[in-house]
Design an enzyme around this catalytic site. Structure first.
Site, short mmCIF file in Angstrom:
data_model
loop_
_atom_site.label_atom_id
_atom_site.label_comp_id
_atom_site.label_asym_id
_atom_site.label_seq_id
_atom_site.Cartn_x
_atom_site.Cartn_y
_atom_site.Cartn_z
N HIS A 58 -21.25 19.59 12.52
CA HIS A 58 -21.41 18.50 13.66
C HIS A 58 -20.18 18.11 14.26
O HIS A 58 -20.10 17.10 14.99
CB HIS A 58 -21.86 17.16 12.59
CG HIS A 58 -23.13 17.46 11.87
ND1 HIS A 58 -24.48 17.69 12.68
CD2 HIS A 58 -23.17 17.63 10.73
CE1 HIS A 58 -25.33 17.58 11.65
NE2 HIS A 58 -24.72 17.76 10.69
N GLU A 74 -7.66 12.65 0.45
CA GLU A 74 -6.13 12.47 -0.18
C GLU A 74 -5.38 13.61 0.14
O GLU A 74 -4.25 13.55 0.12
CB GLU A 74 -6.52 12.18 -1.67
CG GLU A 74 -5.26 12.07 -2.45
CD GLU A 74 -4.19 11.05 -2.04
OE1 GLU A 74 -3.27 11.20 -2.85
OE2 GLU A 74 -4.42 10.27 -1.23
N CYS A 77 11.07 -3.29 2.83
CA CYS A 77 12.56 -3.42 2.64
C CYS A 77 12.84 -3.84 1.16
O CYS A 77 12.10 -4.19 0.43
CB CYS A 77 13.29 -4.25 3.85
SG CYS A 77 12.61 -4.29 5.24
N ARG A 88 11.70 1.79 -0.92
CA ARG A 88 11.39 0.71 -0.06
C ARG A 88 11.63 0.51 1.30
O ARG A 88 11.17 0.17 2.07
CB ARG A 88 11.60 -0.65 -0.97
CG ARG A 88 11.11 -0.87 -2.09
CD ARG A 88 11.48 -2.09 -2.69
NE ARG A 88 10.73 -3.46 -1.85
CZ ARG A 88 9.70 -3.92 -2.42
NH1 ARG A 88 9.30 -3.64 -3.71
NH2 ARG A 88 9.40 -4.95 -1.64
N TRP A 125 13.60 -1.05 6.24
CA TRP A 125 12.22 -0.25 6.96
C TRP A 125 11.94 -1.11 8.13
O TRP A 125 11.36 -2.46 8.10
CB TRP A 125 11.17 -0.09 5.98
CG TRP A 125 10.05 0.71 6.48
CD1 TRP A 125 9.92 2.18 6.33
CD2 TRP A 125 8.91 0.47 7.30
NE1 TRP A 125 8.69 2.62 7.02
CE2 TRP A 125 8.13 1.49 7.49
CE3 TRP A 125 8.19 -1.00 7.69
CZ2 TRP A 125 6.92 1.45 8.34
CZ3 TRP A 125 7.23 -0.71 8.13
CH2 TRP A 125 6.52 0.37 8.82
N ASN A 158 12.76 -9.40 3.68
CA ASN A 158 11.60 -8.47 3.88
C ASN A 158 10.40 -9.28 4.21
O ASN A 158 10.16 -10.26 3.99
CB ASN A 158 11.58 -8.10 2.48
CG ASN A 158 10.29 -7.01 2.33
OD1 ASN A 158 9.69 -6.36 3.63
ND2 ASN A 158 9.80 -6.86 1.07
N GLY A 159 9.88 -8.51 5.37
CA GLY A 159 8.68 -9.24 5.95
C GLY A 159 8.79 -9.36 7.26
O GLY A 159 9.50 -8.73 7.99
N LYS A 212 7.44 2.69 0.55
CA LYS A 212 6.45 2.74 -0.70
C LYS A 212 5.38 1.51 -0.81
O LYS A 212 4.49 1.76 -0.92
CB LYS A 212 7.44 2.71 -1.91
CG LYS A 212 6.55 3.06 -3.16
CD LYS A 212 5.84 4.34 -3.25
CE LYS A 212 5.43 4.39 -4.66
NZ LYS A 212 4.61 5.67 -4.43
N LYS A 240 -1.81 13.49 1.83
CA LYS A 240 -0.54 13.84 1.35
C LYS A 240 0.00 14.79 1.85
O LYS A 240 1.44 14.93 2.22
CB LYS A 240 -0.74 14.67 -0.32
CG LYS A 240 -1.15 13.87 -1.32
CD LYS A 240 0.13 12.96 -1.78
CE LYS A 240 -0.45 11.64 -2.40
NZ LYS A 240 -0.66 10.65 -1.41
N GLU A 271 1.60 13.24 5.17
CA GLU A 271 2.79 12.41 4.78
C GLU A 271 4.08 13.15 4.57
O GLU A 271 5.11 12.33 5.08
CB GLU A 271 2.61 11.40 3.54
CG GLU A 271 1.41 10.22 3.65
CD GLU A 271 1.24 9.90 2.11
OE1 GLU A 271 1.12 8.70 2.07
OE2 GLU A 271 0.77 10.41 1.21
#
Length: 606
Positions: A501, A478, A2, A27, A74, A98-99, A601, A482, A485
């Site tokens: 496999h 990666e 947040c 954020r 968030w 925030n938290g 983020k 991406k 996301e």
């Protein structure tokens, strides 16, 4: 996660708060709200969704007052809704947070027994109600906030605003970043210096456990034990244009395009033109190191996996790489002569910071690779290595990833030199190749249109596989991340040799398979795996250099040409097409590129 902002100003606070929140929206963007005090009266406005919804609300229901707090959320506890949006209010106090308050259930039960009523599903409301209880008992706002803070367990950054108090904000941090900005007869609070950059360039970063009484005259800061402390005020330099889109449609597009420039800046600091030796901002002697432990989360973890190849192949140094959230709870032994290295864009990633603290009394030395030199991880390391990427606003990391790789490669070369595994000729060859990276990346960006056309096809898929060998395997991971996301297409990555496999069972005519395969020492083996896909009618998107495409690209669905580069540098180069493929796929699907659903983020909660 947040975003928090607070203002004790000389002008109307609401527009200042909203403008600061715009810079923090990366954020958190599930909901947003502000509260102000005007003529002694505390009022608030909140809205669900993007910040523009709050802006629209304030047009019709404006808030007056020169003191206020704001928040972009968030969601952790409670779904996104107006009632769950911050600021939370109980009687004469409003709180932004925030938290996560880990003991909120116990506190909630205690407050219910006292007759307090809850109106939300959040842990934060507990903070507001606890403070209001102490106010009703006759405590001053400062004492009520401090007594509440004494009850809290977990990670948090908090700002309190009180009815009847137009010159007071209480700020506190434990596990989540919070900074105080100093103006001319004005004071500010922010979870990120970016938010405060247009308001002031003088910042005081609160340290773990700090709580501050902020007035327009300044800030009185107390440490975790309640003692008065002095925290250094620093002058920051964040160009406000760095958080603009610069003519691009999205921040992610801008940040992809910035990579040649920011990597050139990192190279200038770590590999100066006048010498071939790697220059670090402090002393590290790898000749005394027997093992390197690398810890990170998300994209930074994939940077570490890439660097593992460099440290082991070039410096012949054994490396262990761990996901931070697993590392700290696995409680691994950390033997003597171990160097612990932590990688984080924000420098505030909760799990990575906790892992660092676990290693502090065990490892011989703590290093960090960060984008924010004043962050908690940087401050708690023996040596912090900045990556010089500049502010990264897009949630999906791009330029920070390639700058992390560049700095980690430089560090691996330093290790190789210290350990006697690089001759002067080899060192000069690496230096020349690294200094040429910005031009090579610029050439890769010229393939933007070809990648956009390929992405149009990929956007029609439900599932995508990424394959890579050696240094290309972490890059495949990666690339898949991406795509997931920002396009919401299910994507997975495998080491190419693992295809038979199990994952080969997924291959059919509808399955795009992205094969990252420069013509390197493993090219022939990668092509053999690619042929296994083609034999089962899989749709191969081959990313290679011209020699590779000429040799093996006849039957592929699509080929993207990259310039040739020294093998060790290929992950930095091939990050560009992986990023552009995800970006253009998301644009084709119409998803929110910069603020994808469910993501934030800076992950400052576990």
């Amino acid at each position: 996660m947040c975003g928090i902002v607070g203002v004790l100003g000389n002008h109307e606070a609401a527009p200042i708060l909203v403008e600061a929140l715009k810079r923090l929206e990366y954020r958190g963007y599930d909901s947003a709200g502000i509260a102000t005090v005007n003529d002694g009266a505390l009022r608030r406005r909140r809205a669900v969704g993007k910040l523009v919804n709050l802006s629209d609300l304030l047009v019709h229901e404006p808030l007056a007052g020169k003191a206020g707090i704001g928040h972009t959320r968030w969601a952790t506890h409670g779904a996104p809704s107006v009632s769950n949006a911050h600021p939370h209010r109980a009687g004469s106090v409003a709180v932004v947070h925030n938290g996560i308050i880990e003991n909120y259930k116990e506190l909630r039960a205690e407050l219910l027994n006292c007759g307090m009523e809850f109106r939300t599903e959040t842990d934060t409301e507990t903070v507001a109600l606890m403070t209001e209880r102490y106010l009703k008992e006759g405590h001053s706002p400062v004492d009520a906030a401090f007594k509440t803070l004494d009850q809290l367990e977990g990670a948090f950054a908090l700002a309190f605003l009180f009815d009847g108090e137009e010159d007071l904000i209480i700020a506190a941090r434990k596990g989540s970043p919070l900074a105080i900005g100093h103006g001319d007869g004005e004071m500010f609070v922010g979870s990120d210096a970016i938010a405060l950059a247009p308001l002031t360039d003088r910042i005081t970063y609160l340290e773990e456990g700090d709580r501050a009484v902020v007035t327009r005259a300044g800030a009185e800061i107390r440490g975790a034990n309640g003692e008065l402390v002095n925290r250094e005020t620093k002058t920051i330099q964040i160009d406000s244009t760095q958080v603009d889109k610069g003519g691009h449609k999205h921040f992610m597009a801008k940040e992809i395009a910035e990579q040649p420039h920011v990597i050139a800046e990192a190279i200038r600091h770590y590999l100066p033109v006048e010498e071939n030796a790697v220059r670090l901002p402090g002393e590290v002697d790898f000749s005394q190191v027997e093992r390197l432990t690398m810890v990170a989360c998300g994209t930074a973890y994939y940077a570490c996996l890439t660097a593992k190849y460099w440290f082991e192949q070039i410096a012949r140094l054994p490396v262990e790489v761990d996901i931070a959230s697993e590392f700290r709870y696995r409680e691994p032994p950390v033997p003597g002569k171990t160097l612990a290295l932590f990688v984080s864009q924000s420098g505030e990633t909760a799990d990575t910071l906790a892992a660092l603290r676990y290693c502090q009394e065990k490892a011989d030395k703590i290093l960090s690779v960060v984008n924010v030199p004043e962050s908690s991880i940087a401050r708690e390391s023996d040596l912090a290595l900045p990556i010089f990427a500049g502010p990264e606003i897009g949630v999906a990391s791009t330029k920070a990833f390639t700058c992390q790789l560049t700095v980690l490669l430089a560090l691996a070369l330093k290790a190789a030199c210290d350990r006697g595994h690089l001759s002067p000729e080899e060192k000069a060859e690496y230096a020349t190749a690294i200094r040429g990276l910005p031009n090579v990346l610029s050439s890769a960006l010229e393939q933007n249109e070809a990648i956009r056309l390929a992405a149009q096809k990929v956007s029609e898929a439900r599932d995508v596989l990424f394959l890579g060998r050696g240094l290309m395997f972490p890059l495949a991971l990666e690339g898949a991340l991406k795509l997931k996301e920002i396009s919401y297409i299910h994507a997975e990555a495998y080491a190419s040799g693992e295809l038979k496999h199990g994952p080969i069972a997924l291959i059919d005519k509808n399955m795009p398979v992205v094969v990252l395969t420069p013509k390197d020492s493993l090219f022939d083996k990668s092509v053999s795996n690619m042929q296994e896909v083609l034999a089962r009618k899989g749709k191969v998107l081959m990313i290679s250099d011209q020699d590779g495409i000429d040799e093996a690209g006849d039957d592929v669905w699509c080929a993207i040409r990259m310039p040739q580069v020294k093998e060790a540098l290929s992950p930095i180069l091939y990050a560009i097409p992986a990023q552009l493929l995800a970006y253009h796929t998301a644009v084709a699907k119409g998803t929110d590129v910069d603020q994808p659903r469910n993501l934030a983020k800076s992950v400052t909660v576990e």
